[in-house]
Every structure is written in structure tokens, then in C-alpha cells.
Enzyme design. Structure first.
Site, PDB file in Angstrom:
ATOM      1  N   CYS A   7     -19.126  39.786 -36.476  1.00  0.00           N
ATOM      2  CA  CYS A   7     -20.289  40.347 -37.183  1.00  0.00           C
ATOM      3  C   CYS A   7     -21.051  41.257 -36.223  1.00  0.00           C
ATOM      4  O   CYS A   7     -20.709  41.364 -35.038  1.00  0.00           O
ATOM      5  CB  CYS A   7     -21.180  39.225 -37.706  1.00  0.00           C
ATOM      6  N   GLU A  13     -17.581  33.819 -31.684  1.00  0.00           N
ATOM      7  CA  GLU A  13     -17.501  34.885 -30.679  1.00  0.00           C
ATOM      8  C   GLU A  13     -18.737  34.890 -29.773  1.00  0.00           C
ATOM      9  O   GLU A  13     -18.636  35.200 -28.587  1.00  0.00           O
ATOM     10  CB  GLU A  13     -17.361  36.260 -31.342  1.00  0.00           C
ATOM     11  N   HIS A  44     -22.091  31.383 -33.741  1.00  0.00           N
ATOM     12  CA  HIS A  44     -20.813  31.966 -34.175  1.00  0.00           C
ATOM     13  C   HIS A  44     -19.781  31.801 -33.056  1.00  0.00           C
ATOM     14  O   HIS A  44     -20.146  31.771 -31.862  1.00  0.00           O
ATOM     15  CB  HIS A  44     -20.975  33.445 -34.508  1.00  0.00           C
ATOM     16  N   CYS A  98     -22.332  39.382 -33.112  1.00  0.00           N
ATOM     17  CA  CYS A  98     -21.287  39.060 -32.128  1.00  0.00           C
ATOM     18  C   CYS A  98     -20.719  40.318 -31.490  1.00  0.00           C
ATOM     19  O   CYS A  98     -20.353  40.307 -30.304  1.00  0.00           O
ATOM     20  CB  CYS A  98     -20.182  38.242 -32.790  1.00  0.00           C
TER      21      CYS A  98
END
Ligand SMILES: Nc1nc2[nH]cnc2c(=O)[nH]1
Length: 159
Positions: free
Chosen positions: A85, A57, A55, A88
Site C-alpha cells: 500500500c 511490509e 502491515h 508500506c
């Protein structure tokens, strides 16, 4: 939030557009220091790296903790095209970043991805994750959601 926050959010949307153009999911993030300098940026790399943790982040925080010490990171703001999420949010918390600004909410993302198996949204607001920590993380968002949605247009394929 201030007008500069919106400028950086738009930059994060550009990074998300680039992630999509590079064959990944449309998410991007930036790290900005207290002087308003962009010190790092990261795209989602889930597809090209074949990494379910790629992801935007998390990629950003992995780099950030290699490049900078936690005292510096505490003075930075993380801007992201979509609400972080739970995974993250954990990385942001552990990395000691104390301010997060996001465009699209996780709940709104879910209305776009539906039941697309490529994104089984983990619909847990980042504020709820941060609220369980021992140190505060300030969160701003959603903001610019109409612009943020455009980055996802036609990408997700709900079954
Ligand atoms: N915020 C965010 N949400 C995601 N959901 C799936 N991938 C990502 C990502 O890279 N960033």
C-alpha cells in the site's frame, strides 16, 4: 522476473497463510539478499498487536532498518503476497530497498475486500508512489494472482 522470484513469492504466500492462522490479515513479506538468502520475514500483525500500521511490509522494513545498513538493503529484494500500500511503499522507499516483487495487485485485492471495513483499500499503485521519489525502485508484479487469491478465500466480509 525469473523462476527464483516465483519461488520466493510462493514463500511470501506461505507467510501470509501463517499471518491468517495467527489471527491476522492474510499478508506476508520476505527480504532476500543478492545471494538468494532469506534474511527476514514478517507477517501482518494488525489484529494481534492492535496496530493499524502493522502491515507485513512495514513490519519487515522496521526490522530491516534496525538490523541492516541502507547500503546492504539497496542490494535486497522485497517479496510480498500483495502489492504494498502507499504507507508500506513509503517505508520501502525510506529504507532504501530498491527491488519489489508482489503477487496480488492492490486493485484485485479491492475486488475481494469490497466495502469490508477491516480493509478500506487505499488503491494507489506502488509504482506511482515510487515514481515520486528521488531514487529508483524496480517493481515486478502482479504474478501468481490465482495462487495469491486463495490465501484470501473466505476471509473478507464485504457488507
Ligand atoms: N500489501 C499489504 N496490503 C495490506 N492491506 C492491509 N494490510 C496489508 C498488508 O499487511 N500488506
Amino acid at each position: 522476473m525469473n523462476p527464483t522470484d516465483l519461488e520466493f513469492l510462493r514463500q511470501a504466500l506461505e507467510v501470509a497463510r501463517r499471518a491468517r492462522a495467527n489471527g491476522n490479515h492474510p499478508f506476508g513479506a520476505l527480504l532476500v539478499d543478492a545471494q538468494g538468502r532469506v534474511v527476514l520475514e514478517a507477517e501482518n500483525t494488525v489484529e494481534t498487536e492492535r496496530d493499524c500500521t502493522g502491515h507485513a511490509e512495514l513490519n519487515l522494513m522496521r526490522l530491516a532498518s534496525r538490523c541492516y545498513d541502507p547500503h546492504f538493503l539497496a542490494t535486497c529484494t522485497l517479496y510480498t503476497s500483495t502489492e504494498p500500500c502507499a504507507m508500506c511503499s513509503g517505508a520501502i522507499y525510506w529504507g532504501n530497498v530498491r527491488r519489489v516483487v508482489y503477487a496480488l495487485s492492490e486493485a484485485r485485492l479491492r475486488t475481494l475486500t469490497g466495502d469490508d471495513p477491516a480493509n478500506p483499500t487505499l488503491d494507489l499503485p506502488c509504482r506511482e508512489v515510487f515514481a515520486r521519489g528521488q531514487r529508483p525502485v524496480e517493481v515486478w508484479g502482479p504474478a501468481l494472482e490465482d495462487e495469491a487469491i486463495q490465501v484470501h478465500e473466505g476471509f473478507w466480509k464485504p457488507l
